[in-house]
Design a protein around this motif. Structure first.
Motif, PDB file in Angstrom:
ATOM      1  N   TYR A  45       0.798  -1.158  -0.128  1.00  0.00           N
ATOM      2  CA  TYR A  45      -0.082  -0.093  -0.073  1.00  0.00           C
ATOM      3  C   TYR A  45       0.882   1.311   0.031  1.00  0.00           C
ATOM      4  N   THR A  46       1.945   1.194   0.808  1.00  0.00           N
ATOM      5  CA  THR A  46       2.536   2.372   0.784  1.00  0.00           C
ATOM      6  C   THR A  46       3.463   2.722  -0.493  1.00  0.00           C
ATOM      7  N   MET A  47       3.877   1.484  -0.977  1.00  0.00           N
ATOM      8  CA  MET A  47       4.397   1.653  -2.317  1.00  0.00           C
ATOM      9  C   MET A  47       3.776   2.141  -3.251  1.00  0.00           C
ATOM     10  N   SER A  48       2.538   2.076  -3.429  1.00  0.00           N
ATOM     11  CA  SER A  48       1.704   2.428  -4.487  1.00  0.00           C
ATOM     12  C   SER A  48       1.509   4.312  -4.437  1.00  0.00           C
ATOM     13  N   CYS A  49       1.922   4.391  -3.224  1.00  0.00           N
ATOM     14  CA  CYS A  49       1.770   6.222  -3.104  1.00  0.00           C
ATOM     15  C   CYS A  49       3.298   6.851  -2.906  1.00  0.00           C
ATOM     16  N   PHE A  50       4.227   6.191  -2.472  1.00  0.00           N
ATOM     17  CA  PHE A  50       5.477   6.688  -2.262  1.00  0.00           C
ATOM     18  C   PHE A  50       6.659   5.780  -2.582  1.00  0.00           C
ATOM     19  N   LYS A  51       7.603   6.395  -3.128  1.00  0.00           N
ATOM     20  CA  LYS A  51       9.045   5.914  -3.604  1.00  0.00           C
ATOM     21  C   LYS A  51       9.767   5.514  -2.201  1.00  0.00           C
ATOM     22  N   LEU A  52       9.867   4.478  -1.789  1.00  0.00           N
ATOM     23  CA  LEU A  52      10.769   4.161  -0.642  1.00  0.00           C
ATOM     24  C   LEU A  52      12.064   4.307  -1.026  1.00  0.00           C
ATOM     25  N   PRO A  53      12.760   4.785   0.192  1.00  0.00           N
ATOM     26  CA  PRO A  53      14.106   5.009  -0.084  1.00  0.00           C
ATOM     27  C   PRO A  53      15.137   3.769  -0.138  1.00  0.00           C
ATOM     28  N   ASN A 105       8.188   0.651  -8.179  1.00  0.00           N
ATOM     29  CA  ASN A 105       8.133   1.299  -9.552  1.00  0.00           C
ATOM     30  C   ASN A 105       7.010   1.143 -10.400  1.00  0.00           C
ATOM     31  N   ALA A 106       6.738   0.000 -10.156  1.00  0.00           N
ATOM     32  CA  ALA A 106       5.663  -0.604 -11.046  1.00  0.00           C
ATOM     33  C   ALA A 106       4.401  -0.053 -10.532  1.00  0.00           C
ATOM     34  N   PHE A 107       4.120  -0.016  -8.934  1.00  0.00           N
ATOM     35  CA  PHE A 107       2.993   0.424  -8.676  1.00  0.00           C
ATOM     36  C   PHE A 107       3.014   2.200  -8.494  1.00  0.00           C
ATOM     37  N   LEU A 108       3.969   2.555  -8.821  1.00  0.00           N
ATOM     38  CA  LEU A 108       3.918   4.248  -8.862  1.00  0.00           C
ATOM     39  C   LEU A 108       3.804   4.329 -10.426  1.00  0.00           C
ATOM     40  N   ALA A 109       3.982   3.534 -11.192  1.00  0.00           N
ATOM     41  CA  ALA A 109       4.062   3.591 -12.827  1.00  0.00           C
ATOM     42  C   ALA A 109       2.259   3.525 -12.903  1.00  0.00           C
ATOM     43  N   LYS A 110       1.721   2.611 -12.236  1.00  0.00           N
ATOM     44  CA  LYS A 110       0.319   2.243 -12.409  1.00  0.00           C
ATOM     45  C   LYS A 110      -0.255   3.698 -11.883  1.00  0.00           C
ATOM     46  N   GLN A 111       0.118   4.626 -11.095  1.00  0.00           N
ATOM     47  CA  GLN A 111      -0.618   5.775 -10.566  1.00  0.00           C
ATOM     48  C   GLN A 111      -0.488   6.729 -11.794  1.00  0.00           C
ATOM     49  N   VAL A 112       0.637   6.834 -12.486  1.00  0.00           N
ATOM     50  CA  VAL A 112       0.817   7.722 -13.950  1.00  0.00           C
ATOM     51  C   VAL A 112      -0.112   7.232 -14.715  1.00  0.00           C
ATOM     52  N   TRP A 113      -0.465   5.961 -14.961  1.00  0.00           N
ATOM     53  CA  TRP A 113      -1.158   5.275 -16.102  1.00  0.00           C
ATOM     54  C   TRP A 113      -2.608   5.628 -15.752  1.00  0.00           C
ATOM     55  N   ARG A 114      -2.874   5.744 -14.468  1.00  0.00           N
ATOM     56  CA  ARG A 114      -4.380   6.063 -13.957  1.00  0.00           C
ATOM     57  C   ARG A 114      -4.584   7.874 -14.394  1.00  0.00           C
ATOM     58  N   MET A 115      -3.861   8.456 -14.059  1.00  0.00           N
ATOM     59  CA  MET A 115      -3.855   9.704 -14.394  1.00  0.00           C
ATOM     60  C   MET A 115      -3.709   9.949 -15.682  1.00  0.00           C
ATOM     61  N   MET A 116      -3.164   9.337 -16.667  1.00  0.00           N
ATOM     62  CA  MET A 116      -2.950   9.468 -18.094  1.00  0.00           C
ATOM     63  C   MET A 116      -4.568   8.993 -18.626  1.00  0.00           C
ATOM     64  N   ASN A 117      -5.325   8.119 -17.876  1.00  0.00           N
ATOM     65  CA  ASN A 117      -6.299   7.495 -18.463  1.00  0.00           C
ATOM     66  C   ASN A 117      -7.685   7.928 -18.008  1.00  0.00           C
ATOM     67  N   CYS A 123      -8.091  12.721  -8.071  1.00  0.00           N
ATOM     68  CA  CYS A 123      -6.681  12.656  -7.954  1.00  0.00           C
ATOM     69  C   CYS A 123      -5.830  13.399  -9.376  1.00  0.00           C
ATOM     70  N   PHE A 124      -6.558  13.077 -10.365  1.00  0.00           N
ATOM     71  CA  PHE A 124      -6.009  13.611 -11.650  1.00  0.00           C
ATOM     72  C   PHE A 124      -6.407  15.302 -11.520  1.00  0.00           C
ATOM     73  N   ARG A 125      -7.509  15.750 -11.220  1.00  0.00           N
ATOM     74  CA  ARG A 125      -7.890  16.832 -11.244  1.00  0.00           C
ATOM     75  C   ARG A 125      -7.057  17.791 -10.185  1.00  0.00           C
ATOM     76  N   VAL A 126      -6.570  17.222  -9.073  1.00  0.00           N
ATOM     77  CA  VAL A 126      -5.985  18.040  -8.035  1.00  0.00           C
ATOM     78  C   VAL A 126      -4.563  18.117  -8.461  1.00  0.00           C
ATOM     79  N   PHE A 127      -4.069  16.940  -8.940  1.00  0.00           N
ATOM     80  CA  PHE A 127      -2.514  17.062  -9.483  1.00  0.00           C
ATOM     81  C   PHE A 127      -2.405  18.070 -10.510  1.00  0.00           C
ATOM     82  N   LYS A 128      -3.286  17.770 -11.506  1.00  0.00           N
ATOM     83  CA  LYS A 128      -3.277  18.727 -12.595  1.00  0.00           C
ATOM     84  C   LYS A 128      -3.490  20.320 -12.429  1.00  0.00           C
TER      85      LYS A 128
END
Length: 180
Positions: A45-53, A105-117, A123-128
């Motif tokens: 869950y944490t990895m889907s929102c944050f890049k872990l050190p 990285n895969a979980f975060l890429a999924k967030q990018v993909w969601r924002m694109m689609n 989430c998209f509207r706030v970040f946009k």
């Protein structure tokens, strides 16, 4: 170091789970199941929102390897196979363990993909509105003023770029001079 301290609870949860199991009483097959089904899912869950050190990821992977090889106290066990080999698929001779950094990285890429689609999502509207008002998420430049969540999401854009194919479609979004 401050980022690592924020996520230290993940390592503590992993350590607590590993301490609860008596690895001496478990077969290799049972250790494999516990690692894959419990330990590697703790930070998802944490990895889907944050890049872990990277340091934290390495420490978690060390704990996993020690548990896998049957580490006990001060006695060091021989690691007969490298971490990379353990992370390979079973079909090619590995154990099928997840590489935590790649999974992050895969979980975060999924967030990018969601924002694109999903351009209608909150989430998209706030970040946009905050970070990329006049361009695409793939074209925005990283700024020092962004939140850690935003910087984490931006760090995964390259994963999307590498696997993405672009089709002209109806031609409405094509830029004649900029797009190849």
């Amino acid at each position: 170091m401050a980022k690592k301290r924020r996520f230290i609870y993940i390592k503590e949860r992993v350590w607590k789970k590993l301490q609860g199991w008596k690895e001496k009483l478990l077969s290799q097959a049972r250790r494999e199941v516990l690692i894959k089904s419990v330990i590697q899912t703790i930070p998802t869950y944490t990895m889907s929102c944050f890049k872990l050190p990277k340091g934290l990821i390495q420490e978690i992977e060390v704990l996993i390897r020690k548990f896998w090889w049957g580490y006990s106290g001060a006695a060091r066990k021989v690691h007969w196979v490298s971490r990379e080999r353990l992370c390979e698929a079973k079909e090619v001779g590995g154990m099928g363990f997840k590489d935590i950094e790649n999974l992050n990285n895969a979980f975060l890429a999924k967030q990018v993909w969601r924002m694109m689609n999903n351009i209608d999502s909150l989430c998209f509207r706030v970040f946009k509105a905050r970070f990329f008002l006049s361009c695409s998420i793939l074209d925005v430049e990283e700024k020092a003023s962004g939140s850690y969540v935003w910087k984490s999401i931006l760090s995964a854009r390259d994963v999307i770029r590498k696997g993405m194919a672009w089709r002209i479609g109806d031609g409405q979004t094509m830029r004649i001079k900029e797009d190849n």
